[in-house]
Design a protein around this motif. Structure first.
Motif, PDB file in Angstrom:
ATOM      1  N   LYS A   1       0.860  -1.501   0.214  1.00 36.35           N
ATOM      2  CA  LYS A   1      -0.062   0.116  -0.449  1.00 36.35           C
ATOM      3  C   LYS A   1       1.127   1.541  -0.063  1.00 36.35           C
ATOM      4  O   LYS A   1       1.708   1.566   0.691  1.00 36.35           O
TER       5      LYS A   1
ATOM      6  N   THR B   1      -4.017 -17.043  -2.457  1.00 35.70           N
ATOM      7  CA  THR B   1      -3.197 -16.318  -1.703  1.00 35.70           C
ATOM      8  C   THR B   1      -3.821 -15.295  -2.069  1.00 35.70           C
ATOM      9  O   THR B   1      -4.133 -13.945  -1.833  1.00 35.70           O
TER      10      THR B   1
ATOM     11  N   PHE C   1      -6.972 -13.540  -0.074  1.00 38.22           N
ATOM     12  CA  PHE C   1      -7.106 -13.304   1.131  1.00 38.22           C
ATOM     13  C   PHE C   1      -5.842 -11.766   0.806  1.00 38.22           C
ATOM     14  O   PHE C   1      -6.615 -11.113   1.197  1.00 38.22           O
ATOM     15  N   ALA C   2      -5.161 -11.908  -0.170  1.00 37.20           N
ATOM     16  CA  ALA C   2      -4.968 -11.163  -0.283  1.00 37.20           C
ATOM     17  C   ALA C   2      -6.077  -9.002  -0.762  1.00 37.20           C
ATOM     18  O   ALA C   2      -6.340  -8.760  -0.603  1.00 37.20           O
TER      19      ALA C   2
ATOM     20  N   SER D   1      -8.782  -9.879   0.403  1.00 34.98           N
ATOM     21  CA  SER D   1      -9.963  -9.211   1.498  1.00 34.98           C
ATOM     22  C   SER D   1      -8.946  -8.378   1.964  1.00 34.98           C
ATOM     23  O   SER D   1      -9.566  -7.407   2.659  1.00 34.98           O
ATOM     24  N   GLN D   2      -8.177  -8.351   2.098  1.00 37.34           N
ATOM     25  CA  GLN D   2      -6.875  -7.614   2.849  1.00 37.34           C
ATOM     26  C   GLN D   2      -6.972  -5.905   2.636  1.00 37.34           C
ATOM     27  O   GLN D   2      -7.573  -5.005   3.186  1.00 37.34           O
TER      28      GLN D   2
ATOM     29  N   SER E   1     -10.672  -4.467   2.957  1.00 33.99           N
ATOM     30  CA  SER E   1     -10.880  -4.512   4.612  1.00 33.99           C
ATOM     31  C   SER E   1     -10.052  -3.071   4.923  1.00 33.99           C
ATOM     32  O   SER E   1     -10.318  -2.431   5.865  1.00 33.99           O
ATOM     33  N   GLN E   2      -8.960  -3.044   4.647  1.00 34.31           N
ATOM     34  CA  GLN E   2      -8.563  -1.720   4.062  1.00 34.31           C
ATOM     35  C   GLN E   2      -8.545   0.017   3.512  1.00 34.31           C
ATOM     36  O   GLN E   2      -8.567   0.817   4.073  1.00 34.31           O
TER      37      GLN E   2
END
Length: 241
Positions: free
Chosen positions: A6, A30, A33-34, A36-37, A40-41
């Motif tokens: 980021k 992977t 998951f990335a 989803s990160q 969330s941010q």
């Protein structure tokens, strides 16, 4: 396999290494998951850039793993597993609450082509790389969400015919003329990423409400979103109202 970084309001999802970035179950997990990160941010005015190292963006599914099953039925079962596992990646991108940009350093084939099309904007190099749906050449049919995304993102019926029924390999400038990608005026891996950053910086300045942006995107592509089970909300109101 991939990294997530980021910088300010720009997220960078990068397929790493010098191989052809085939989608194994591990890489697919992977990516999910990335993403989803990233979700969330997310804040108002975020954007995602997806790119890769080397001469491939992605060459599609890990067919060698599927073929190593030891039997035809086992190979088909493994391929179906890859197809169903990859579906949430497309779903996550189409519902991500921010603009998304694919910066292709080189070839994008089969599921790699689909990954690129799952973004709002696609940038290619002028000097290297093709878009290619290899299924007709290797004897595979298309999953429903593959063809639904193709119909949603490629407006020309003749372009879809050439890509899906003849396995046409489309270079950057032709892809722009066909309306598949947004630009192909970049002469290096660094150049295409720099162009994506410039576009991303323009987009984040708008500080759009990400939830509103995602709902508008879903309503823009009803066929693929219907296949994926992404139902647009009737009303999402911005705080500006």
């Amino acid at each position: 396999m991939c990294t997530l970084e980021k910088r300010g309001n720009l997220f960078f999802l990068t397929l790493t290494g010098d191989d052809d970035h085939r989608f194994s179950l591990t890489l697919i997990e992977t990516l999910i998951f990335a993403l989803s990160q990233v979700k969330s941010q997310a804040v108002h005015g975020s954007a995602l850039i997806t790119t890769a190292h080397g001469k491939f963006f992605s060459n599609g599914f890990d067919l060698a793993w599927a073929q190593s099953a030891g039997s035809s039925s086992g190979a088909v079962a493994r391929l179906h597993h890859l197809v169903s596992s990859f579906k949430p990646v497309v779903s996550a991108l189409l519902s991500l609450p921010m603009p998304t940009i694919a910066a292709l350093p080189g070839h994008a084939a089969a599921a790699g082509f689909l990954l690129a099309l799952s973004h709002d904007y696609v940038l290619m190099r002028r000097d290297r790389g093709v878009l290619y749906m290899s299924e007709v050449d290797i004897g595979l049919t298309f999953p429903d969400y593959f063809t639904a995304l193709m119909r949603s993102k490629i407006g020309s019926a003749s372009a879809r015919r050439d890509i899906l029924l003849t396995g046409k390999k489309v270079k950057g400038e032709e892809a722009v003329r066909m309306g598949i990608v947004d630009s192909a005026a970049h002469d290096s891996e660094e150049g295409v990423v720099e162009a994506a950053v410039r576009l991303g910086e323009q987009l984040v300045k708008r500080k759009w409400n990400g939830e509103v942006y995602a709902e508008i995107r879903k309503s823009l592509y009803p066929e693929i979103c219907g296949v994926l089970g992404l139902v647009p909300k009737t009303v999402v109101a911005s705080s500006k109202l």
